[in-house]
Design an enzyme around this catalytic site. Structure first.
Site, PDB file in Angstrom:
ATOM      1  N   ARG A  54       1.020  -1.213  -0.244  1.00 32.80           N
ATOM      2  CA  ARG A  54      -0.083  -0.068   0.027  1.00 32.80           C
ATOM      3  C   ARG A  54       0.861   1.231   0.065  1.00 32.80           C
ATOM      4  NH1 ARG A  54       1.294   2.075   4.149  1.00 32.80           N
ATOM      5  NH2 ARG A  54       0.189   3.793   3.406  1.00 32.80           N
ATOM      6  N   ARG A 105      -6.569  -1.311  -7.576  1.00 32.26           N
ATOM      7  CA  ARG A 105      -7.165  -0.105  -6.919  1.00 32.26           C
ATOM      8  C   ARG A 105      -7.453   1.049  -7.693  1.00 32.26           C
ATOM      9  NH1 ARG A 105      -4.961   0.800  -0.964  1.00 32.26           N
ATOM     10  NH2 ARG A 105      -6.875   1.414  -0.636  1.00 32.26           N
ATOM     11  N   GLN A 128      -3.139   2.430   9.330  1.00 32.46           N
ATOM     12  CA  GLN A 128      -1.714   2.635   9.133  1.00 32.46           C
ATOM     13  C   GLN A 128      -0.823   3.422   9.793  1.00 32.46           C
ATOM     14  OE1 GLN A 128      -4.694   2.774   7.347  1.00 32.46           O
ATOM     15  NE2 GLN A 128      -4.380   2.243   5.278  1.00 32.46           N
ATOM     16  N   ASP A 183      -3.189  10.315  -3.077  1.00 31.23           N
ATOM     17  CA  ASP A 183      -3.422   9.465  -3.903  1.00 31.23           C
ATOM     18  C   ASP A 183      -3.454   9.712  -5.379  1.00 31.23           C
ATOM     19  OD1 ASP A 183      -3.949   8.131  -1.030  1.00 31.23           O
ATOM     20  OD2 ASP A 183      -3.294   6.344  -2.261  1.00 31.23           O
ATOM     21  N   ASN A 228      -7.182  11.612  -0.965  1.00 28.54           N
ATOM     22  CA  ASN A 228      -6.138  10.749   0.053  1.00 28.54           C
ATOM     23  C   ASN A 228      -6.928  10.094   1.001  1.00 28.54           C
ATOM     24  OD1 ASN A 228      -3.455  10.664   0.808  1.00 28.54           O
ATOM     25  ND2 ASN A 228      -3.778  11.906   2.702  1.00 28.54           N
TER      26      ASN A 228
END
Lengths: 317, 317
Positions: free
Chosen positions: B44, B74, B172, B212, B222
């Site tokens: 990731r 993704r 995360q 992202d 994001n």
């Protein structure tokens, strides 16, 4: 059965740490045990804490000492002190038992009125976002506060959908979702940080939640994350409602910065399984300034933040 | 070892689902396996996803088919497409291997420059709040993006403290805290909803995180929760910095509402243990409008949201 009950001289509480998996009731035999149950959050929710502490004091053989023990269980919710002061007026166990019942009956009436008052205010809103748990388990009576209003709306036939903030670290959102499911009110749990996404997307018509202590100027303490929701509501021009009984107001405190906020242990966040060297900071509450509140919903009516002073006058009269 | 490596014709990735408890590397043998690793978030972080997909395509016997498989892993991070398009130019496995290495080298150089550029900007800030993970494991190279800047500040002798949002539902933040601990940078994990408390208390000097996908007008996608942090930073007048390489910009998209946001399964939130009847909504990303961004920190310099258009011109030149 209510989440806090007094049955045949036993203080019975629903162990909220086991929800939504198990409905287990604990019989607590002393003020120390009640105090521990409050600290561990087996009893939680400002009004329920007050009722439980009231019953503990009622049955005490040493009310002066137990008053102190109970009061120190958790610092932020003011209902605890208000209930204890109310029950402490009784000179005998019998008198205090009556007062403790009276206190619970008062909370019950207040929450029923909050539900009525709030339901008229919320009539136009179909999608409500809430945080933490403000249902019947948190009040120890038939209606919750914010969730009591939602229950009332459902009873009146309204279609309503609830976005339920999971409320890390203790996940009280799981209890909220469990209560809503029992009431057959459609709802979805979201991670707390997704509230902004749903609000910004226009999917949320109003934010509504409870309060643990409201200062005389309308600043208030509530579960961590409340302040962020208030800011998000303001930024996106949706109403931000706070539902609370007068027992959650503290007119002796003039503003939010005087409210003592509980910091809890880091284990609630990082658990035993986390990498050993990591630390966490765990404020259990935050302060939301009065200016973010659209309306306070109480048993005495609906008030703007500027109107909180006038609630104080009603309260003292 | 880096979080994504290509060693002796093997695509090796650090299994991030096992962090911070275990540093386990997986050897992936096909594009399908890499795609699964991206879906499950074993790999990731936008730049790391791009690098891993690049290597997967490089070794493919059927690059047309595998391009599609990998691209669909993704939807939100644009690095994935950018890396695949770059590697796809190679006609043979040998050519694509060279291009995949070149892509990783480019990311490495970009992140080192981001760290340099950001360190000068952050010089005045001692207390930074971050969200999700933007460290070396998320980029697959020596420096992270936002966390690379913090690493650089530490290397230059600066005292810095990091508030680490735990980043529900996938946590995360645990990886971020683990990386910071390795770098001996003081930090504390907080629940995501406590960010407002720390910002409002004046304890946070700046919010800094990654992206992202950044649209041509500076709107960006994001990790879920980013938008809330942006609103909180604005409301409290502290800077909000976004650190990202040019490979995370998508100049083909003119604004954030065109970015596809991934919805993930409800099990990530409510797990197997939750009460059966509860549902959850799990958006993995949100969009933050450009107006909330104080500065974008890239390898080509520091830009205001209005300046993102000029990055596009650099990029195309």
């Amino acid at each position: 059965m209510l989440s806090v009950e007094f049955i045949e001289n036993q203080r019975k509480i629903l162990d909220q740490t086991k929800l939504p998996f198990k409905e287990r009731y604990l019989a607590l035999n002393s003020a120390e045990e009640v105090s521990e149950a409050i600290k561990s959050m087996a009893v939680r929710g400002a009004p329920a804490i007050g009722i439980a502490a009231g019953y503990a004091l009622a049955l005490s053989d040493n009310p002066e000492k137990d008053y102190v023990t109970l009061l120190s269980s958790r610092p932020t919710a003011v209902d605890l002190k208000n209930a204890l002061d109310f029950v402490a007026k009784g000179k005998t166990i019998e008198e205090r038992k009556k007062l403790a019942s009276l206190w619970q009956a008062g909370v019950s009436e207040a929450c029923a009125s909050i539900a009525e008052n709030g339901a008229s205010l919320l009539e136009k809103h179909n999608n409500v976002l809430t945080h933490c748990n403000t249902g019947a388990v948190a009040t120890g009576v038939e209606y919750g506060t914010a969730l009591g209003i939602i229950k009332k709306l459902k009873e009146s036939g309204k279609d309503i959908f609830v976005y339920v903030g999971e409320t890390r670290p203790r996940m009280q959102g799981a209890i909220t979702s469990w209560e809503l499911n029992k009431l057959k009110i459609p709802n979805s749990v979201i991670v707390d940080s997704a509230a902004g996404y749903f609000i910004y997307s226009g999917k949320v018509d109003a934010v509504m939640l409870g309060a643990d202590r409201i200062a005389a100027n309308g600043d208030f303490a509530n579960k961590i994350g409340t302040y962020s929701l208030a800011v998000l509501a303001k930024e996106n021009s949706i109403p931000f409602y706070v539902a609370a009984p007068l027992s959650s107001f503290d007119f002796s405190i003039d503003s939010g910065d005087k409210i003592k906020l509980e910091m809890r242990g880091e284990k609630e966040i990082i658990g035993d399984a986390y990498a050993g060297s990591t630390s966490a900071l765990n404020p259990a509450f935050d302060i939301t300034p009065a200016r973010y509140v659209t309306r306070f919903i109480t048993e005495k009516g609906i008030f703007s933040p500027e109107g909180v002073g006038s609630i104080g006058k009603i309260h003292r009269s």
